[in-house]
Design an enzyme around this catalytic site. Structure first.
Site, PDB file in Angstrom:
ATOM      1  N   GLY A   1       0.823  -1.206   0.000  1.00  0.00           N
ATOM      2  CA  GLY A   1       0.000   0.000   0.000  1.00  0.00           C
ATOM      3  C   GLY A   1       0.853   1.250   0.000  1.00  0.00           C
TER       4      GLY A   1
ATOM      5  N   GLY B   1      -0.022   8.733   2.553  1.00  0.00           N
ATOM      6  CA  GLY B   1       0.424  10.108   2.446  1.00  0.00           C
ATOM      7  C   GLY B   1       1.784  10.324   3.073  1.00  0.00           C
TER       8      GLY B   1
ATOM      9  N   ASN C   1       5.126   4.343   2.465  1.00  0.00           N
ATOM     10  CA  ASN C   1       4.727   3.214   1.638  1.00  0.00           C
ATOM     11  C   ASN C   1       4.997   1.930   2.419  1.00  0.00           C
ATOM     12  OD1 ASN C   1       4.126   4.957  -0.509  1.00  0.00           O
ATOM     13  ND2 ASN C   1       6.256   4.920  -1.211  1.00  0.00           N
TER      14      ASN C   1
ATOM     15  N   LYS D   1       7.433  -0.643   6.522  1.00  0.00           N
ATOM     16  CA  LYS D   1       6.890   0.697   6.250  1.00  0.00           C
ATOM     17  C   LYS D   1       8.064   1.644   6.076  1.00  0.00           C
ATOM     18  CE  LYS D   1       3.156   2.337   8.218  1.00  0.00           C
ATOM     19  NZ  LYS D   1       2.186   2.918   9.181  1.00  0.00           N
TER      20      LYS D   1
ATOM     21  N   ASP E   1      -6.401   7.946  15.928  1.00  0.00           N
ATOM     22  CA  ASP E   1      -6.869   7.739  14.563  1.00  0.00           C
ATOM     23  C   ASP E   1      -7.507   6.360  14.431  1.00  0.00           C
ATOM     24  OD1 ASP E   1      -7.348   8.424  11.917  1.00  0.00           O
ATOM     25  OD2 ASP E   1      -5.423   7.672  11.213  1.00  0.00           O
TER      26      ASP E   1
END
Length: 679
Positions: A19, A22, A25, A41, A135
């Site tokens: 994926g 913002g 990746n 990541k 979040d």
């Protein structure tokens, strides 16, 4: 973008792209050392020089690595590769909760409760360690093939004591799950996460979010102006108790929500119980009207302000008859009724009354000190301000339960009654007290163990043979010397020498002297030879008996005593002796008798704990030899294994005429008893 086959830090081989976000990746990779798939990541290339983004990325790594929970995605490694910041995480093969809901809605209520309970358990751990996710949404919750849920993406998670926790006028997180206080730009608290959890539970039950709109601002406004749509209005199969969990978690006022994720989980787990069938609908308490926003006349339109300022006096409105008369007439009558000095007197009395009222209203009242434990200094300050109190001195002390820089307790303590405006001192945590590990090599295990246990460590023992380190001394330690650790959270394993390796003695019967010497040299033993004896069972020059006995475990370098056979005992050749012998044989008498002996196991020489932490148990092996008319001392009469307590053994002997019998007992390879007896 990273290409397939690229080795991150020479270890993680990129296999595919999972994926793109913002900020970072995410790639599927193979850990070439542990041979497992992981998720890597990597901070986007265009952000590699943005210090604020790097700090946020590192904060995610720090926040997640501090959490160990079956329902939180694990962090395995954090690092930098050619300037690229990366985090290596547990790879979860499955959908996120958003996709799972789309595929499987409607979900059975027990399954909804089970999944939500897992999420709440993970959030409770994060909150207990001073971390707010900020979040929470289905896109950040992964579902494994077995139905286990795992929370991911702590990208904007912030410790409660982090100064960046307040982001005024910015909406962090997804607007569909944002709490009213966050939407206003206020401080995120554990109750903000609980609000998001309430929205997630609503979505699990309804298959959609409660609020939608054309823009983020529209949705945010609905969060703090509109009530959550009724679940039971759309599905009356949902129990009222379950809807109440959603309603309470999403209350507009954070104080009316659940005060912890654990409290919400406890309520959720009983919502299907029969005794809650008739539970009334949860209705939040009405907010205090005194908290309503105050109008400022200078901000009102001129025409409104003028109309309010030019309203008639209340005294005139209360007397309709007087109101009909011209204002000049009313004023004239008022002047006639009261002289000028009376007006001054009334004004003075009114002023005194006003001062008294203001003193009573504004005077210092008694307030109760709130519970500030676990809060950051910022949170404690705001909480005290709400009570019209202020922070005084701040001191630090160690704490194993409260994270660094969070409040342990206050002085005065919570629930203490003080005057409004008083000062409250804070005792903050400086973190758990650390201990510097020493170098324990070649030290006595029992001494080191006692020292470490007093400091709060969990100590484990592992035994190992050594030719160079004395028995009972430490050969290796699992925690390196000079490392600082928290004792109550640390287990240290000490490898302890058992001395040289033990040799299990072979049965040397029938060995020649040279063969026995070759064997002893090969296994590191020493030999001595006792007085040779006659034997009709062993060839001359061969071993007829050994001490310790065969099968006994002895340390390398031990000495073994061997008895060699001289062969068959020679007889007299004279006829007179033969006649005498013949006559003797004709007159010899056979006698039998018994002897009872007691066998007791050896007392352990090492009272220290073994690897499992328990004391050694005395266990011995006994070998018994008998010499009489039927038995030879070189032959084993009886072997008794695993003797743990004293036991009696009866030996039977048979002798000729007045001859004596002999018995010999060997315990664990060492002579235990040796006696010559007669009937």
């Amino acid at each position: 973008m990273m290409e397939r086959g690229y080795l991150v830090s020479g270890r993680y081989e990129i296999l595919d792209t999972l994926g793109e976000g913002g900020m970072a990746n995410v790639y599927l990779a193979e850990d070439t050392i542990l041979h497992r798939q992981v998720a890597v990541k990597v901070l986007r290339m265009d952000l590699q020089h943005d210090q604020a983004t790097i700090r946020r990325f590192q904060r995610e790594a720090k926040a997640t690595s501090e959490l160990s929970h079956p329902n939180i995605v694990s962090v395995y490694d954090v690092g930098s590769d050619n300037g690229m910041q990366y985090i290596v995480m547990e790879y979860i093969a499955g959908d996120n909760l958003k996709t799972f809901i789309d595929k499987h809605y409607p979900l059975p209520l027990p399954e909804v409760i089970e999944m939500m309970t897992q999420v709440l358990s993970a959030v409770q751990l994060a909150h207990s360690q001073g971390i707010i996710h900020r979040d929470l949404k289905p896109q950040n919750i992964l579902v494994t093939a077995s139905g286990q849920v795992k929370i991911a993406d702590f990208g904007i998670a912030v410790a409660l004591n982090d100064k960046s926790v307040t982001q005024t006028n910015s909406l962090l997180g997804s607007v569909h799950y944002i709490s009213p206080e966050q939407a206003r730009g206020g401080m995120a608290t554990p109750q903000s996460d609980i609000y998001a959890l309430g929205i997630i539970l609503y979505e699990l039950l309804m298959g959609k979010v409660p609020f939608s709109g054309d823009s983020a601002v529209t949705i945010a406004l609905k969060h703090f102006h509109e009530d959550i749509p009724s679940l039971r209005q759309f599905n009356n199969q949902i129990p009222q108790a379950l809807e109440n969990v959603v309603l309470r978690a999403t209350a507009k006022d954070p104080a009316q929500r659940y005060q912890s994720a654990a409290e919400m989980a406890g309520d959720l787990q009983t919502c299907l119980d029969p005794d809650r069938v008739n539970e009334p609908r949860f209705v939040p308490a009405v907010a205090d009207s005194n908290l309503a926003e105050t109008k400022v006349l200078s901000d009102l339109p001129n025409e409104v302000r003028d109309s309010e300022l030019n309203q008639p006096e209340e005294a005139e409105a209360e007397h309709p008859a007087d109101a009909k008369a011209p204002k000049s007439t009313v004023a004239t009558k008022a002047k006639r009724r009261l002289p000028k000095w009376a007006w001054w007197t009334l004004g003075g009395v009114g002023l005194v009354i006003l001062v008294v009222v203001l003193v009573l209203i504004l005077g210092k009242k008694d307030v109760t000190v709130p519970d500030l434990s676990g809060m950051s200094v910022n949170e404690a300050k705001l909480t005290l301000q709400d009570k019209n109190l202020k922070i005084g001195q701040t001191d630090y002390e160690h704490s194993d339960q409260i994270a660094r820089d969070l409040v342990i307790r206050s002085d005065p303590s919570d629930r203490t009654s003080v005057k409004s405006g008083s000062t409250v001192n804070l005792i903050l945590s400086s973190g758990a007290k650390t201990y510097t590990i020493g170098d324990y090599h070649d030290q006595d295990y029992d001494t080191v163990k006692a020292k470490l246990k007093r400091a709060g460590f969990t100590v484990k023992r592992k035994n190992k043979n050594s030719e160079t380190v004395a028995a009972g001394q430490i050969m290796k330690q699992s925690v390196a010397a000079k490392k600082k650790v928290v004792p109550k959270r640390t287990t240290i394993t000490l490898t302890v020498s058992q001395g040289p390796a033990l040799v299990s003695l072979r049965d040397l019967s029938t060995y020649t002297k040279q063969q026995a010497q070759d064997y002893a040299e090969g296994v590191g033993l020493k030999l001595t030879f006792g007085t040779s004896q006659y034997s009709s069972d062993f060839t001359s020059g061969t071993v007829m008996s050994q001490s310790p006995a065969a099968g006994t475990s002895v340390a390398s370098g031990s000495t073994v005593t061997l008895i060699l056979s001289k062969g068959v005992e020679p007889t007299s050749s004279s006829s007179s002796d033969a006649d005498s012998s013949s006559e003797g044989q004709q007159t010899e008498e056979t006698k039998t008798f018994d002897k009872t002996i007691t066998l007791e196991p050896a007392t352990p020489s090492d009272e220290s704990e073994n690897a499992s932490g328990s004391s050694k148990v005395a266990v011995s092996t006994f070998i018994i030899y008998i010499g009489d008319a039927k038995h030879n001392l070189s032959t084993v009469y009886k072997k008794i294994d695993k003797v743990t307590t004293a036991q009696k053994v009866t030996l039977s002997f048979e002798v000729k005429n007045d001859n004596s019998a002999t018995y010999r007992v060997v315990r664990d390879g060492v002579d235990y008893a040796n006696e010559t007896i007669k009937p």
